[in-house]
Write an enzyme that holds these catalytic residues in place. Structure first.
Site, PDB file in Angstrom:
ATOM      1  N   TYR A 216      -2.816  75.571  59.298  1.00  0.00           N
ATOM      2  CA  TYR A 216      -2.363  75.191  60.256  1.00  0.00           C
ATOM      3  C   TYR A 216      -2.878  75.350  61.642  1.00  0.00           C
ATOM      4  CZ  TYR A 216       1.030  78.861  59.393  1.00  0.00           C
ATOM      5  OH  TYR A 216       1.462  80.272  60.155  1.00  0.00           O
TER       6      TYR A 216
ATOM      7  N   ARG B  21      -5.875  85.931  54.295  1.00  0.00           N
ATOM      8  CA  ARG B  21      -5.306  85.035  54.610  1.00  0.00           C
ATOM      9  C   ARG B  21      -6.251  85.861  55.481  1.00  0.00           C
ATOM     10  NH1 ARG B  21      -0.512  83.583  57.572  1.00  0.00           N
ATOM     11  NH2 ARG B  21       0.684  84.544  55.647  1.00  0.00           N
TER      12      ARG B  21
ATOM     13  N   GLU C  56       9.313 103.013  67.355  1.00  0.00           N
ATOM     14  CA  GLU C  56       8.119 102.381  66.504  1.00  0.00           C
ATOM     15  C   GLU C  56       6.936 103.188  65.985  1.00  0.00           C
ATOM     16  OE1 GLU C  56       5.352 100.424  64.908  1.00  0.00           O
ATOM     17  OE2 GLU C  56       7.145  99.570  65.423  1.00  0.00           O
TER      18      GLU C  56
ATOM     19  N   GLY D 296       9.526  85.377  59.470  1.00  0.00           N
ATOM     20  CA  GLY D 296       9.863  85.822  61.007  1.00  0.00           C
ATOM     21  C   GLY D 296      10.987  85.106  61.233  1.00  0.00           C
TER      22      GLY D 296
ATOM     23  N   ASP E  99      12.657  92.701  57.325  1.00  0.00           N
ATOM     24  CA  ASP E  99      11.915  92.995  56.127  1.00  0.00           C
ATOM     25  C   ASP E  99      12.764  93.932  55.342  1.00  0.00           C
ATOM     26  OD1 ASP E  99      10.654  90.235  56.817  1.00  0.00           O
ATOM     27  OD2 ASP E  99       8.939  90.789  57.394  1.00  0.00           O
TER      28      ASP E  99
END
Length: 450
Positions: free
Chosen positions: A238, A196, A39, A332, A319
């Site tokens: 939400y 966002r 990573e 996801g 992705d």
């Protein structure tokens, strides 16, 4: 098919410790393989907003041992669509009892960091079958060799394995290594930008101008969509983290973003940009928007489905393979489906079996993920906009909100892979012992495996 033993595991490298990479790590670990993840970040500054964890993904996560309550997932009670200007609801779809009954699990809303932490625990924790996944942080991959297969790190070190899985996101260089060319982004004509941000529920409750937002228990799981018009700017919100926080997304078109070629999900903008974009919305909604803390904005760029995900002994997932716009809330989940399918596909496999098993995996996954990529260019109430393009990947028309839901949530990836393996590898194929500790199957398939 020979039984998988500890002296036969595949040596697997996964590049990327996001949702798809960790899901693949969990699945391959539980199939008995050795897994190393590389990573590029240090994962010490994890950020993110909320994410949908729908039934097609959460059935397997729960069967692996993920606890939705412990991780503060919020089960959706319904989706309300209304006019942003008039603050009037014109459509409501109840989900609370219907979705679990039909699809085997709720539609959950989760904070992305909470989901990520739970996946890390399942991948690297001492509990569960298989050897815990090895996680290497702060490692940049600069080249892929699909045939060897191997990865080259920025230090010049080459790491080899039996299989390389690239799960390093939308800007992955692995796509070009697979295809021989880059999968370049295309600007979106309708919605080319996205805001966002998060709003704490307590902040809304404390102000009389915004207390209406949670007046009837909406934080228990209501998803709201407010539109300027059928094709106009829209605000989606939400709850997550047990109802403590509201995730908020604004979709819009802005000529300023025409020609953008790269997303940057961490670019902050002043709140005034958000309020200006939704200036025609009702004052009560404006008051809610004004509660936004840090607002992020990025261009929405579309990358179309690619003709293959594999080359040699390398595959792209998540992705890197099928980046999606946020309209369907499946980005996801499709990465999780990839991970689930990989572990099952490679159960009992030796190095000599890898190419055959990857072909089975791609048969199960690529057309489905490609269809949802296209579907994700439209909101739940805009199915007709993409029905014709979706048709090339599916056998039945997907031209309504109900059909979208059935296709998205009703798919059983576990049964799909098992049936493909039984048809082409071993007619008596069974999941490895302990692969799941609960029931991952959709209601219509569960009785066959009871």
């Amino acid at each position: 098919m020979p039984a998988l033993t500890q002296d036969q595991p595949l040596d697997v490298i996964i590049v990327g410790a996001g949702i798809a990479g960790l899901a693949a790590g969990i699945s391959l670990r539980r199939a008995g393989h050795k897994v190393r993840i590389f990573e590029r970040s240090e994962l010490n500054n994890e950020v993110g907003a909320a994410i949908h964890v729908p039934p097609n993904a959460n059935r397997s996560l729960v069967a692996w041992g993920l606890d939705p309550v412990e991780n503060k997932f919020v089960p959706s009670t319904g989706i309300a669509i209304g006019s942003g200007a008039a603050l009037q609801q014109f459509d409501f779809t109840p989900l609370g009892d219907w979705v679990p009954k039909v699809f085997g699990g709720p539609l959950y809303f989760a904070h992305r960091v909470d989901l990520h932490e739970s996946l890390k625990k399942l991948a690297m924790g001492p509990e569960g079958p298989g050897k815990p996944v090895e996680l290497n942080l702060g490692v940049q991959v600069v080249a892929y060799n699909p045939e060897e297969p191997s990865i080259t790190l920025s230090s010049g070190i080459v790491k080899k394995a039996d299989l390389v899985i690239a799960a390093d996101g939308v800007h992955s260089i692995a796509v070009e290594a697979i295809l021989g060319y880059a999968n370049k982004p295309e600007p979106q004509a309708l919605y080319n930008g996205c805001y966002r941000f998060l709003i704490p529920t307590a902040d809304l409750d404390a102000d009389e101008e915004t207390a209406w937002w949670n007046k009837n228990g909406e934080k228990e799981g209501l998803m709201r969509i407010y539109t300027a018009s059928k094709l106009g700017n829209r605000f989606i919100s939400y709850p997550c983290r047990g109802g403590e926080v509201w995730n908020c997304v604004g979709m819009f078109h802005d000529d300023e973003l025409i020609g953008a070629t790269k997303e940057d999900w961490q670019t902050p903008v002043d709140k005034s940009h958000l309020l200006k974009t939704f200036a025609e919305f009702h004052p009560s909604l404006q008051a809610v928007l004004n509660k936004a803390g840090e607002v992020k904005r990025w261009p929405l760029l579309y990358r179309g489905p690619v003709p293959t995900w594999t080359k040699g002994k390398m595959i792209i997932i998540g992705d890197a393979a099928h980046p999606m716009l946020p309209h369907q809330g499946q980005g996801g989940a499709q990465g999780i489906e990839d991970g689930i399918a990989l572990g099952i596909s490679l159960s009992g496999a030796t190095s000599e079996d890898i190419k055959e098993r990857l072909a089975i995996f791609e048969k199960a996954r690529r057309h489905r993920a490609s269809a949802i990529q296209v579907m994700s260019n439209a909101g739940v109430d805009q199915a007709e906009r993409v029905a014709r393009e979706v048709a090339q990947y599916v056998s039945v028309p997907l031209d309504s909100q109900a059909k979208f839901a059935e296709y998205n949530w009703g798919h059983d990836i576990v049964d799909t892979i098992i049936q493909l393996l039984r048809g082409s590898v071993d007619a008596k194929f069974e999941l490895p012992e302990g692969f799941f500790k609960g029931n991952p199957f959709s209601p219509q398939n569960a009785p066959k495996y009871a």
